[in-house]
Design a protein around this motif. Structure first.
Motif, PDB file in Angstrom:
ATOM      1  N   LEU A   8     -50.679  38.248  15.911  1.00 34.72           N
ATOM      2  CA  LEU A   8     -50.820  37.621  17.217  1.00 34.72           C
ATOM      3  C   LEU A   8     -51.264  36.189  16.988  1.00 34.72           C
ATOM      4  O   LEU A   8     -51.998  35.913  16.037  1.00 34.72           O
ATOM      5  CB  LEU A   8     -51.864  38.337  18.082  1.00 34.72           C
ATOM      6  N   ALA A   9     -50.846  35.290  17.884  1.00 32.97           N
ATOM      7  CA  ALA A   9     -51.172  33.876  17.740  1.00 32.97           C
ATOM      8  C   ALA A   9     -51.934  33.368  18.952  1.00 32.97           C
ATOM      9  O   ALA A   9     -51.411  33.392  20.069  1.00 32.97           O
ATOM     10  CB  ALA A   9     -49.890  33.064  17.557  1.00 32.97           C
ATOM     11  N   PRO A  37     -48.079  34.891  21.965  1.00 38.01           N
ATOM     12  CA  PRO A  37     -47.003  35.160  21.002  1.00 38.01           C
ATOM     13  C   PRO A  37     -47.449  36.104  19.885  1.00 38.01           C
ATOM     14  O   PRO A  37     -48.603  36.065  19.449  1.00 38.01           O
ATOM     15  CB  PRO A  37     -46.689  33.774  20.430  1.00 38.01           C
ATOM     16  N   GLY A  38     -46.516  36.921  19.448  1.00 37.48           N
ATOM     17  CA  GLY A  38     -46.811  37.828  18.347  1.00 37.48           C
ATOM     18  C   GLY A  38     -45.756  38.897  18.221  1.00 37.48           C
ATOM     19  O   GLY A  38     -44.832  38.979  19.027  1.00 37.48           O
ATOM     20  N   GLY A  39     -45.913  39.718  17.196  1.00 39.61           N
ATOM     21  CA  GLY A  39     -44.962  40.800  16.994  1.00 39.61           C
ATOM     22  C   GLY A  39     -45.140  41.466  15.647  1.00 39.61           C
ATOM     23  O   GLY A  39     -46.130  41.258  14.954  1.00 39.61           O
ATOM     24  N   ALA A  50     -44.294  35.901   8.987  1.00 42.01           N
ATOM     25  CA  ALA A  50     -44.122  36.665  10.230  1.00 42.01           C
ATOM     26  C   ALA A  50     -44.770  35.937  11.401  1.00 42.01           C
ATOM     27  O   ALA A  50     -44.199  35.882  12.502  1.00 42.01           O
ATOM     28  CB  ALA A  50     -44.721  38.061  10.079  1.00 42.01           C
ATOM     29  N   LEU A  51     -45.934  35.352  11.174  1.00 43.36           N
ATOM     30  CA  LEU A  51     -46.637  34.617  12.216  1.00 43.36           C
ATOM     31  C   LEU A  51     -45.766  33.471  12.748  1.00 43.36           C
ATOM     32  O   LEU A  51     -45.521  33.375  13.954  1.00 43.36           O
ATOM     33  CB  LEU A  51     -47.959  34.071  11.670  1.00 43.36           C
ATOM     34  N   TYR A  52     -45.289  32.622  11.863  1.00 41.92           N
ATOM     35  CA  TYR A  52     -44.475  31.478  12.287  1.00 41.92           C
ATOM     36  C   TYR A  52     -43.125  31.907  12.850  1.00 41.92           C
ATOM     37  O   TYR A  52     -42.623  31.290  13.801  1.00 41.92           O
ATOM     38  CB  TYR A  52     -44.303  30.475  11.147  1.00 41.92           C
TER      39      TYR A  52
END
Length: 143
Positions: A8-9, A37-39, A50-52
């Protein structure tokens, strides 16, 4: 019980203590709630990649418009009525791009959100609405 690894960001802009944080709603599915944002982290993927990737897929914001501030927390989330555990790693990033107040973005990638329109906006951290899926649980660690 299956464990899914996620990122998650918390993307902020401005200066502390007046930070604003990026949130979004799904244009055609308001019941999904307000989110950050996230996943899911793919099995062959580094967590930072994965974050970016998730940020860009869901917001259109590229890596060069972000400054990584650090990891906020790593925890587990147990959604009701699902036989899954989400192992979440939450990161804090600073948005250093153009200061759009709000924008719509059509989700890219090959996940279940592909093609959906997300409506993004920045809100003051101290006025953040309740986020879906308990995504706001670590907001107090930002300040």
């Amino acid at each position: 019980m299956k464990t899914r690894r996620q990122v998650l960001a918390y993307i902020t802009r401005g200066e502390e203590p007046n930070w604003e944080i990026l949130v979004f709603k799904q244009k055609d599915n308001p019941d999904a709630g307000i989110q950050v944002p996230g996943g899911t982290i793919e099995s062959d993927e580094f967590i930072i990649d994965a974050l970016y990737r998730e940020i860009e897929e869901e917001t259109g914001i590229t890596r060069e418009n972000l400054e990584l501030k650090g990891k906020v927390i790593k925890n587990k989330y147990f959604p009701e009525h699902k036989n899954k555990i989400y192992e979440r790693t939450i990161f804090h990033l600073s948005y250093i791009g153009d200061n759009d107040e709000k924008w719509e973005y059509i989700v890219k990638g090959n996940g279940r959100d592909e093609g959906m329109t997300f409506c993004h906006r920045f809100v003051p951290v101290d006025q953040i609405p309740e986020l879906a899926g308990n995504q706001d649980e670590a907001i107090n660690f930002l300040t």
